[in-house]
Structures are given as structure tokens and as C-alpha cells.
Design a protein around this motif. Structure first.
Motif, PDB file in Angstrom:
ATOM      1  N   GLN A 208       0.704  -1.168   0.043  1.00  0.00           N
ATOM      2  CA  GLN A 208      -0.045   0.186  -0.063  1.00  0.00           C
ATOM      3  C   GLN A 208       0.909   1.276   0.036  1.00  0.00           C
ATOM      4  OE1 GLN A 208      -2.030  -1.099   3.719  1.00  0.00           O
ATOM      5  NE2 GLN A 208      -3.306  -2.157   2.618  1.00  0.00           N
ATOM      6  N   ILE A 209       0.282   2.439  -0.693  1.00  0.00           N
ATOM      7  CA  ILE A 209       1.159   3.410  -0.750  1.00  0.00           C
ATOM      8  C   ILE A 209       0.676   4.244   0.510  1.00  0.00           C
ATOM      9  CG2 ILE A 209       1.178   5.637  -1.795  1.00  0.00           C
ATOM     10  CD1 ILE A 209       1.151   4.310  -4.663  1.00  0.00           C
ATOM     11  N   LEU A 210       1.830   4.501   1.462  1.00  0.00           N
ATOM     12  CA  LEU A 210       1.797   5.628   2.479  1.00  0.00           C
ATOM     13  C   LEU A 210       1.429   6.979   2.323  1.00  0.00           C
ATOM     14  CD1 LEU A 210       1.540   5.566   5.982  1.00  0.00           C
ATOM     15  CD2 LEU A 210       4.046   5.911   5.480  1.00  0.00           C
ATOM     16  N   VAL A 211       2.541   7.432   1.472  1.00  0.00           N
ATOM     17  CA  VAL A 211       2.680   8.868   0.908  1.00  0.00           C
ATOM     18  C   VAL A 211       2.895   8.924  -0.590  1.00  0.00           C
ATOM     19  CG1 VAL A 211       3.349  11.375   1.333  1.00  0.00           C
ATOM     20  CG2 VAL A 211       3.404   9.332   3.486  1.00  0.00           C
ATOM     21  N   ASP A 212       2.276   9.614  -1.263  1.00  0.00           N
ATOM     22  CA  ASP A 212       2.929   9.720  -2.551  1.00  0.00           C
ATOM     23  C   ASP A 212       3.978  10.500  -2.624  1.00  0.00           C
ATOM     24  OD1 ASP A 212       3.077  10.430  -5.258  1.00  0.00           O
ATOM     25  OD2 ASP A 212       1.361  11.155  -5.676  1.00  0.00           O
ATOM     26  N   GLY A 213       5.251  10.084  -3.220  1.00  0.00           N
ATOM     27  CA  GLY A 213       6.411  11.079  -3.221  1.00  0.00           C
ATOM     28  C   GLY A 213       6.408  12.079  -4.051  1.00  0.00           C
ATOM     29  N   SER A 214       5.190  12.209  -5.141  1.00  0.00           N
ATOM     30  CA  SER A 214       5.211  13.447  -5.794  1.00  0.00           C
ATOM     31  C   SER A 214       4.180  14.192  -5.334  1.00  0.00           C
ATOM     32  CB  SER A 214       4.783  12.945  -7.323  1.00  0.00           C
ATOM     33  OG  SER A 214       4.799  14.247  -8.155  1.00  0.00           O
ATOM     34  N   SER A 215       4.540  14.761  -4.255  1.00  0.00           N
ATOM     35  CA  SER A 215       3.498  15.773  -3.608  1.00  0.00           C
ATOM     36  C   SER A 215       4.297  16.730  -2.777  1.00  0.00           C
ATOM     37  CB  SER A 215       2.585  14.922  -2.621  1.00  0.00           C
ATOM     38  OG  SER A 215       3.382  14.305  -1.658  1.00  0.00           O
ATOM     39  N   GLY A 216       3.629  17.876  -2.707  1.00  0.00           N
ATOM     40  CA  GLY A 216       4.139  18.753  -1.669  1.00  0.00           C
ATOM     41  C   GLY A 216       5.273  19.594  -2.590  1.00  0.00           C
ATOM     42  N   ALA A 217       6.457  19.635  -1.850  1.00  0.00           N
ATOM     43  CA  ALA A 217       7.667  20.449  -2.515  1.00  0.00           C
ATOM     44  C   ALA A 217       8.069  19.493  -3.680  1.00  0.00           C
ATOM     45  CB  ALA A 217       8.602  20.481  -1.311  1.00  0.00           C
ATOM     46  N   THR A 218       7.949  18.194  -3.758  1.00  0.00           N
ATOM     47  CA  THR A 218       8.481  17.056  -4.538  1.00  0.00           C
ATOM     48  C   THR A 218       7.356  16.877  -5.840  1.00  0.00           C
ATOM     49  OG1 THR A 218       7.892  15.404  -3.158  1.00  0.00           O
ATOM     50  CG2 THR A 218      10.137  16.612  -3.255  1.00  0.00           C
ATOM     51  N   LEU A 219       6.138  17.708  -5.718  1.00  0.00           N
ATOM     52  CA  LEU A 219       5.125  17.276  -6.688  1.00  0.00           C
ATOM     53  C   LEU A 219       5.745  17.692  -7.973  1.00  0.00           C
ATOM     54  CD1 LEU A 219       2.227  17.153  -7.391  1.00  0.00           C
ATOM     55  CD2 LEU A 219       1.905  19.669  -7.108  1.00  0.00           C
ATOM     56  N   ASP A 220       5.395  16.893  -8.805  1.00  0.00           N
ATOM     57  CA  ASP A 220       6.102  16.817 -10.411  1.00  0.00           C
ATOM     58  C   ASP A 220       7.681  17.338 -10.490  1.00  0.00           C
ATOM     59  OD1 ASP A 220       3.628  16.271 -11.355  1.00  0.00           O
ATOM     60  OD2 ASP A 220       3.014  18.384 -11.325  1.00  0.00           O
ATOM     61  N   PHE A 221       8.278  16.634  -9.557  1.00  0.00           N
ATOM     62  CA  PHE A 221       9.453  16.785  -9.266  1.00  0.00           C
ATOM     63  C   PHE A 221      10.809  16.511 -10.316  1.00  0.00           C
ATOM     64  CE2 PHE A 221      13.338  16.714  -6.106  1.00  0.00           C
ATOM     65  CZ  PHE A 221      13.177  18.027  -5.954  1.00  0.00           C
ATOM     66  N   PRO A 222      11.729  17.127 -10.875  1.00  0.00           N
ATOM     67  CA  PRO A 222      12.664  16.671 -11.612  1.00  0.00           C
ATOM     68  C   PRO A 222      13.409  15.482 -11.315  1.00  0.00           C
ATOM     69  CG  PRO A 222      12.550  18.806 -11.814  1.00  0.00           C
ATOM     70  CD  PRO A 222      11.782  18.544 -10.686  1.00  0.00           C
ATOM     71  N   SER A 223      13.212  14.282 -11.866  1.00  0.00           N
ATOM     72  CA  SER A 223      14.119  13.120 -11.221  1.00  0.00           C
ATOM     73  C   SER A 223      15.561  12.845 -11.646  1.00  0.00           C
ATOM     74  CB  SER A 223      13.254  11.887 -11.497  1.00  0.00           C
ATOM     75  OG  SER A 223      11.854  11.948 -10.785  1.00  0.00           O
ATOM     76  N   SER A 224      15.785  13.176 -13.194  1.00  0.00           N
ATOM     77  CA  SER A 224      16.856  12.818 -13.497  1.00  0.00           C
ATOM     78  C   SER A 224      17.266  13.479 -15.024  1.00  0.00           C
ATOM     79  CB  SER A 224      16.974  11.157 -13.915  1.00  0.00           C
ATOM     80  OG  SER A 224      15.996  10.799 -14.882  1.00  0.00           O
TER      81      SER A 224
END
Length: 321
Positions: A208-224
Motif C-alpha cells: 500500500q502507498i503510505l505517501v505519494d512521493g510526488s507531492s508537496g515540495a516534490t510535486l512533479d519533481f525533476p528526477s533525472s
């Protein structure tokens, strides 16, 4: 070093799903020939690098006068191989590239590879876990693939946003493939996973997903992204300009997620069923200093780098403002 050879099954996928003209760039005149005919490009994560791989197999770099050799980095440090002269351009997480730049390595960004979207990176738990809310534990034990890379940065950011004291988060390094065992053994409360590991854990373990990592300050965050050394960029501007042009066309073509999903099984261990289920991010078609500065600034505010990094200075002259 291991070179990735042509994947004939992938060519069939390309022809069937997108047609021969998917990378067409119009009737503009061909630019001046590159300084060198061969460019060695280090590649890793298959989802992030899918457009580049597809373009290479489809012969789009050859049409631009470049013989691009894809060098499989595996778990090796792409920046180290770049500095050692084993590759000319390397793929790496933006966090890894900015770490190196902050440490004094002269790098020039050659393209953005991937940007996160909903559930492409997430804190994951298993059924029956007593960690059902981000604030349920004051000192959560979080498994990450690397304690100083994007998963660690994401974990601290989203948990801090939820109200957890970042200083009390206990990070432990583990390969993505071993994270489910850590969770099952109770050695970690949650794990920061990326696709396809999220989907695999959901399918096989009911994760189960506890927290979406693409949220808050890391919403649509550049990854690589992709980078060369500053010295190589200065000596080979036409070569790298040609690389960027084809990469841009490849990233544009990848706006069709079906193309990426259909191609993934041809050059990775992601099977067709998993490829159809994974959450996909986006493939930027420009080098944006504003977008990338978000990563560097979050690294600085989180203490991953001591001083603020000026990302604009790392971009090619064509992208300088």
C-alpha cells in the motif's frame, strides 16, 4: 563496460506503435557535422531512459551523424565513469549530478530525462503494518536505495510536510529489490520505492502507498537527466547539440505513454503486464533552469549540499539567459 546491442523486437514495436515518422523534425537543413562520430552514453533506469533507448535503436542518432553507443551503467556511478573518461555523457539522478557539481565536478547538463508524477515514487508499506499514517511514528525507519539521493530527499520532504521531524527520520540503505524483505521482517516501517518496484510490490504482496512521493515540495519533481563534463562540452559543442536535438525529438515522441509501455519489455526485465500497470511520469522536452533549480534548492535547504547551487550556470550556452 557493457554495451547495449540492438533490440530487434523493439524495432518492431516502434514500427507498429508509432510509425516511421515519429521523430521527424521537418525539412530544415542539416547542421554542421559533429566534431566526433561516436558518442558513448551511460544509461541506467529503463523507465527514465526509455525515449533515448528507443531513439538509439530506431537509428535517429545515426541520421543526425552520430553513432551513439549505449553503455549500461548497472549500479555503477555514472559521474565517476564520466570523470574517468569511460563515457562521454551519463544518465544520473538530478540529485546525484548536483551533488557532484556542488563538490567541484564541472558538469554541463545535456537534457532532462524524467519528471515524477503521481505514485511514480512513493513511501510503501505492507498489509497489516502499524504505520498507517505518516505521523504514526515519531522516529520512522525508512528504507531508501541511497541515503544521499533522490529517495532520501523525497522521504524527508514528504514526511516533513506531513509533520514528522526530519531529524528523527532513520534512513537505511537497501536495494529496491530487497525492500519487501525488510518490510516483511519488520526491519523498516516503510520503503521509498520507484516504479516498477511499486507495482510489483502491490501485485505480489498487496503493498500500500503510505505517501505519494510526488507531492508537496516534490510535486512533479525533476528526477533525472543527462550530463557531460564541462571540458567535453567545450570541445564538442556540435556533437552535443546534435545529441540534444535528437533527445528532444525522442522525449516529444514519449508523450504517448503507449509507446513507452510497449517498448519497456524489449530492453528491461519489466514484463508486459507490469509495463501496462506502472504509473508513468513525464519526459521533459526542454532544459529548464527554473525547474531544475527546485532540486538544487531543496537539496540545500535539506542540508544535502552546503551552499546554494546555480543550476543556470550548468546549462549549455543556448539555454543561458
Amino acid at each position: 563496460m557493457k554495451l547495449i546491442g540492438p533490440a530487434f523486437a523493439l524495432v518492431a514495436v516502434l514500427l507498429a506503435s508509432a510509425g516511421c515518422g515519429m521523430f521527424d523534425s521537418g525539412d530544415s537543413p542539416r547542421p554542421t557535422a559533429p566534431e566526433r562520430a561516436t558518442l558513448r552514453v551511460g544509461v541506467a533506469d529503463p523507465i527514465d531512459t526509455a525515449p533515448l533507448r528507443i531513439a538509439a535503436v530506431a537509428g535517429k542518432f545515426r541520421q543526425a551523424g552520430l553513432n551513439v553507443e549505449l553503455v549500461d551503467l548497472g549500479t555503477a556511478d555514472g559521474v565517476a565513469k564520466l570523470s574517468a573518461g569511460e563515457v562521454d555523457v551519463t544518465f544520473a539522478s538530478d540529485v546525484s549530478l548536483f551533488h557532484a557539481a556542488a563538490g567541484g565536478t564541472a558538469l554541463q547538463m545535456q537534457g532532462e530525462a524524467y519528471t515524477s508524477s503521481s505514485n511514480t515514487i512513493a513511501l510503501v508499506t505492507l498489509p497489516g503494518s502499524d504505520y498507517a499514517e505518516p505521523t504514526a511514528k515519531k522516529t520512522p525507519r525508512i528504507a531508501v536505495d541511497n541515503q544521499t539521493d533522490i529517495c532520501a530527499l523525497t522521504a524527508r520532504s514528504v514526511l516533513a510536510t506531513a509533520g514528522v521531524d526530519p531529524a528523527k527520520i532513520r534512513l537505511q540503505a537497501s536495494p529496491f529489490s530487497q525492500m519487501p524483505q525488510l518490510l516483511q521482517a519488520g526491519q523498516a516501517d516503510a520503503a521509498v520505492m520507484m516504479e516498477p518496484f511499486i507495482t510489483r510490490a502491490e501485485k505480489e504482496l498487496g503493498a500500500q502507498i503510505l505517501v505519494d512521493g510526488s507531492s508537496g515540495a516534490t510535486l512533479d519533481f525533476p528526477s533525472s537527466g543527462y550530463a557531460s563534463t564541462g571540458a567535453f562540452a567545450a570541445a564538442n559543442p556540435r556533437t552535443l547539440a546534435a545529441f540534444r536535438r535528437v533527445l528532444t525529438q525522442a522525449q516529444l515522441a514519449a508523450a504517448d505513454p503507449a509507446m513507452v509501455r510497449d517498448a519497456l519489455p524489449s530492453f528491461s526485465d519489466i514484463d508486459q503486464t507490469t509495463a501496462a500497470l506502472i504509473s508513468l511520469g513525464s519526459y521533459p522536452t526542454t532544459l529548464s533552469a527554473t525547474r531544475l533549480q527546485r532540486v538544487a534548492d531543496l537539496m540545500h535547504s535539506s542540508g544535502l549540499i552546503p551552499n546554494r547551487l546555480d543550476v543556470q550556470a550548468m546549462l549549455p550556452a543556448a539555454n543561458q539567459q
